[in-house]
Write a protein that holds these residues in place. Sequence first.
Motif, PDB file in Angstrom:
ATOM      1  N   GLY A 163     -26.549 -37.018 -66.275  1.00 14.82           N
ATOM      2  CA  GLY A 163     -25.333 -37.460 -65.975  1.00 14.82           C
ATOM      3  C   GLY A 163     -24.720 -38.502 -66.895  1.00 14.82           C
ATOM      4  O   GLY A 163     -23.816 -39.206 -66.619  1.00 14.82           O
ATOM      5  N   CYS A 164     -25.134 -38.417 -68.292  1.00 15.36           N
ATOM      6  CA  CYS A 164     -24.709 -38.787 -69.430  1.00 15.36           C
ATOM      7  C   CYS A 164     -23.167 -38.615 -69.773  1.00 15.36           C
ATOM      8  O   CYS A 164     -22.810 -37.307 -69.728  1.00 15.36           O
ATOM      9  CB  CYS A 164     -25.801 -39.007 -70.576  1.00 15.36           C
ATOM     10  SG  CYS A 164     -27.165 -39.579 -70.188  1.00 15.36           S
ATOM     11  N   GLN A 165     -22.405 -39.508 -70.295  1.00 14.35           N
ATOM     12  CA  GLN A 165     -21.173 -39.188 -70.786  1.00 14.35           C
ATOM     13  C   GLN A 165     -21.301 -39.004 -72.455  1.00 14.35           C
ATOM     14  O   GLN A 165     -22.499 -39.256 -72.781  1.00 14.35           O
ATOM     15  CB  GLN A 165     -20.279 -40.514 -70.636  1.00 14.35           C
ATOM     16  CG  GLN A 165     -19.788 -40.812 -68.800  1.00 14.35           C
ATOM     17  CD  GLN A 165     -19.539 -39.493 -68.433  1.00 14.35           C
ATOM     18  OE1 GLN A 165     -18.294 -38.674 -68.703  1.00 14.35           O
ATOM     19  NE2 GLN A 165     -19.971 -39.348 -67.233  1.00 14.35           N
ATOM     20  N   ASN A 166     -20.211 -38.605 -72.944  1.00 15.88           N
ATOM     21  CA  ASN A 166     -20.356 -38.097 -74.290  1.00 15.88           C
ATOM     22  C   ASN A 166     -20.776 -39.188 -75.173  1.00 15.88           C
ATOM     23  O   ASN A 166     -21.687 -39.221 -76.090  1.00 15.88           O
ATOM     24  CB  ASN A 166     -18.780 -37.818 -74.701  1.00 15.88           C
ATOM     25  CG  ASN A 166     -18.492 -36.478 -74.244  1.00 15.88           C
ATOM     26  OD1 ASN A 166     -18.944 -36.190 -73.319  1.00 15.88           O
ATOM     27  ND2 ASN A 166     -17.370 -35.705 -74.810  1.00 15.88           N
ATOM     28  N   GLU A 167     -20.406 -40.567 -75.145  1.00 18.20           N
ATOM     29  CA  GLU A 167     -20.746 -41.715 -75.711  1.00 18.20           C
ATOM     30  C   GLU A 167     -22.246 -42.031 -75.625  1.00 18.20           C
ATOM     31  O   GLU A 167     -23.040 -42.134 -76.507  1.00 18.20           O
ATOM     32  CB  GLU A 167     -20.082 -42.919 -75.454  1.00 18.20           C
ATOM     33  CG  GLU A 167     -18.349 -42.854 -75.559  1.00 18.20           C
ATOM     34  CD  GLU A 167     -17.861 -42.282 -74.374  1.00 18.20           C
ATOM     35  OE1 GLU A 167     -18.479 -41.581 -73.585  1.00 18.20           O
ATOM     36  OE2 GLU A 167     -16.679 -41.988 -74.686  1.00 18.20           O
ATOM     37  N   GLU A 168     -22.761 -41.745 -74.590  1.00 18.27           N
ATOM     38  CA  GLU A 168     -24.165 -42.128 -74.132  1.00 18.27           C
ATOM     39  C   GLU A 168     -25.066 -40.755 -74.963  1.00 18.27           C
ATOM     40  O   GLU A 168     -25.982 -41.113 -75.351  1.00 18.27           O
ATOM     41  CB  GLU A 168     -24.634 -42.003 -72.612  1.00 18.27           C
ATOM     42  CG  GLU A 168     -23.806 -43.300 -71.906  1.00 18.27           C
ATOM     43  CD  GLU A 168     -24.032 -43.099 -70.606  1.00 18.27           C
ATOM     44  OE1 GLU A 168     -24.956 -43.740 -69.863  1.00 18.27           O
ATOM     45  OE2 GLU A 168     -23.477 -42.257 -69.888  1.00 18.27           O
ATOM     46  N   ILE A 169     -24.489 -39.772 -74.801  1.00 23.89           N
ATOM     47  CA  ILE A 169     -25.159 -38.515 -75.566  1.00 23.89           C
ATOM     48  C   ILE A 169     -25.249 -38.702 -76.891  1.00 23.89           C
ATOM     49  O   ILE A 169     -26.246 -38.426 -77.680  1.00 23.89           O
ATOM     50  CB  ILE A 169     -24.657 -37.318 -75.091  1.00 23.89           C
ATOM     51  CG1 ILE A 169     -24.493 -37.002 -73.506  1.00 23.89           C
ATOM     52  CG2 ILE A 169     -25.162 -35.828 -75.902  1.00 23.89           C
ATOM     53  CD1 ILE A 169     -23.838 -35.713 -73.008  1.00 23.89           C
ATOM     54  N   ALA A 170     -24.028 -39.208 -77.529  1.00 21.06           N
ATOM     55  CA  ALA A 170     -24.162 -39.425 -78.834  1.00 21.06           C
ATOM     56  C   ALA A 170     -25.161 -40.526 -79.305  1.00 21.06           C
ATOM     57  O   ALA A 170     -25.858 -40.253 -80.335  1.00 21.06           O
ATOM     58  CB  ALA A 170     -22.743 -39.722 -79.251  1.00 21.06           C
ATOM     59  N   THR A 171     -25.163 -41.507 -78.647  1.00 17.85           N
ATOM     60  CA  THR A 171     -26.221 -42.466 -78.836  1.00 17.85           C
ATOM     61  C   THR A 171     -27.599 -42.034 -78.580  1.00 17.85           C
ATOM     62  O   THR A 171     -28.575 -42.384 -79.596  1.00 17.85           O
ATOM     63  CB  THR A 171     -26.039 -43.686 -77.873  1.00 17.85           C
ATOM     64  OG1 THR A 171     -24.854 -44.238 -78.005  1.00 17.85           O
ATOM     65  CG2 THR A 171     -27.082 -44.883 -78.211  1.00 17.85           C
ATOM     66  N   ASN A 172     -28.010 -41.324 -77.608  1.00 19.60           N
ATOM     67  CA  ASN A 172     -29.328 -40.866 -77.359  1.00 19.60           C
ATOM     68  C   ASN A 172     -29.817 -39.997 -78.319  1.00 19.60           C
ATOM     69  O   ASN A 172     -31.013 -39.870 -78.736  1.00 19.60           O
ATOM     70  CB  ASN A 172     -29.519 -40.162 -75.763  1.00 19.60           C
ATOM     71  CG  ASN A 172     -29.129 -41.382 -74.776  1.00 19.60           C
ATOM     72  OD1 ASN A 172     -29.276 -42.589 -75.061  1.00 19.60           O
ATOM     73  ND2 ASN A 172     -28.866 -40.893 -73.670  1.00 19.60           N
ATOM     74  N   LEU A 173     -28.971 -39.193 -78.747  1.00 15.95           N
ATOM     75  CA  LEU A 173     -29.267 -37.900 -79.800  1.00 15.95           C
ATOM     76  C   LEU A 173     -28.932 -38.335 -81.118  1.00 15.95           C
ATOM     77  O   LEU A 173     -29.358 -37.584 -82.112  1.00 15.95           O
ATOM     78  CB  LEU A 173     -28.594 -36.638 -79.372  1.00 15.95           C
ATOM     79  CG  LEU A 173     -28.909 -36.280 -77.771  1.00 15.95           C
ATOM     80  CD1 LEU A 173     -28.288 -34.820 -77.853  1.00 15.95           C
ATOM     81  CD2 LEU A 173     -30.380 -35.950 -77.745  1.00 15.95           C
ATOM     82  N   ASN A 174     -28.335 -39.654 -81.297  1.00 23.37           N
ATOM     83  CA  ASN A 174     -28.213 -39.986 -82.659  1.00 23.37           C
ATOM     84  C   ASN A 174     -27.378 -39.190 -83.332  1.00 23.37           C
ATOM     85  O   ASN A 174     -27.290 -38.449 -84.696  1.00 23.37           O
ATOM     86  CB  ASN A 174     -29.612 -40.053 -83.522  1.00 23.37           C
ATOM     87  CG  ASN A 174     -29.166 -41.089 -84.778  1.00 23.37           C
ATOM     88  OD1 ASN A 174     -28.208 -41.824 -84.938  1.00 23.37           O
ATOM     89  ND2 ASN A 174     -29.761 -40.781 -85.967  1.00 23.37           N
ATOM     90  N   ILE A 175     -26.068 -38.596 -82.659  1.00 22.71           N
ATOM     91  CA  ILE A 175     -25.008 -37.752 -83.391  1.00 22.71           C
ATOM     92  C   ILE A 175     -23.984 -38.529 -83.004  1.00 22.71           C
ATOM     93  O   ILE A 175     -23.584 -39.366 -82.073  1.00 22.71           O
ATOM     94  CB  ILE A 175     -25.272 -36.400 -82.876  1.00 22.71           C
ATOM     95  CG1 ILE A 175     -25.123 -36.296 -81.182  1.00 22.71           C
ATOM     96  CG2 ILE A 175     -26.463 -35.670 -83.254  1.00 22.71           C
ATOM     97  CD1 ILE A 175     -25.088 -34.849 -80.703  1.00 22.71           C
ATOM     98  N   SER A 176     -22.634 -37.765 -83.728  1.00 21.22           N
ATOM     99  CA  SER A 176     -21.410 -38.233 -83.425  1.00 21.22           C
ATOM    100  C   SER A 176     -20.865 -37.838 -82.057  1.00 21.22           C
ATOM    101  O   SER A 176     -21.237 -36.784 -81.727  1.00 21.22           O
ATOM    102  CB  SER A 176     -20.403 -37.870 -84.792  1.00 21.22           C
ATOM    103  OG  SER A 176     -20.256 -36.588 -84.761  1.00 21.22           O
ATOM    104  N   ASP A 177     -19.868 -38.271 -81.750  1.00 22.94           N
ATOM    105  CA  ASP A 177     -19.145 -38.227 -80.536  1.00 22.94           C
ATOM    106  C   ASP A 177     -18.378 -36.950 -80.806  1.00 22.94           C
ATOM    107  O   ASP A 177     -18.403 -36.146 -79.694  1.00 22.94           O
ATOM    108  CB  ASP A 177     -18.032 -39.284 -80.389  1.00 22.94           C
ATOM    109  CG  ASP A 177     -17.582 -39.171 -78.757  1.00 22.94           C
ATOM    110  OD1 ASP A 177     -18.362 -38.953 -77.908  1.00 22.94           O
ATOM    111  OD2 ASP A 177     -16.338 -39.419 -78.729  1.00 22.94           O
TER     112      ASP A 177
END
Length: 211
Positions: A163-177
């Motif tokens: 249920g993660c949004q793009n910003e959360e995914i970027a943070t969790n995976l240490n990649i850009s939005d």
Amino acid sequence: MNVISFVIGSEVHKETVIEMVKEHLQDDDIYVYNAAFIDDLFEAPRDSDLVILDIEAYISLQEVTRFYRFTNTKIAIILPDSEMKVFNNYIHYDLVGFFSVGMSVQEFVQGIEYIQKGKTYIHPLIASVLFEKYRQIAEGDVQRPIGLLTRREWEVLGELIQGCQNEEIATNLNISDKTVKNHITSILSKLRVKDRTNAVLLALRERWFYL
């Protein structure tokens, strides 16, 4: 005295094994039918108490189970090695025995005797496959199609399932939005779905992930 019927192909070695089984079960009437003439089984003067079908003989299991649906006849199958891993394809047929093509004569005899006691017999080789499938479900192991997505795309899809949004995914995976958006676009294209919701539903339906 029980009537036991084997339905096999034309392999001589299988007939030899069955002849040896007969020697151990002399209190039972044992018959052998060729799969090409299965109507002979259906037209026998007395219904079999147990029918053992050799899956390698390309028998219609559905036809046989339908024929005996309203009788007391029990049905078992002999599985070749190639069918071991798709054992679950046969679960819904309400079978009482799962034999392996590589079984010894003594194992066949023991399996038949086990069924005659009202039990369901599963050969150890098949039981190990069944246990592994159960373990995968219980522990959440998954089998994903090779080459469908890249390792990073699987990770992004896993984040979407949580249920993660793009910003959360970027943070969790240490990649850009922007990279997240590119991965999601690629995932939707490869899975041939129109949006992330359908991507999640497909992944769960195919058991690529467990919640």
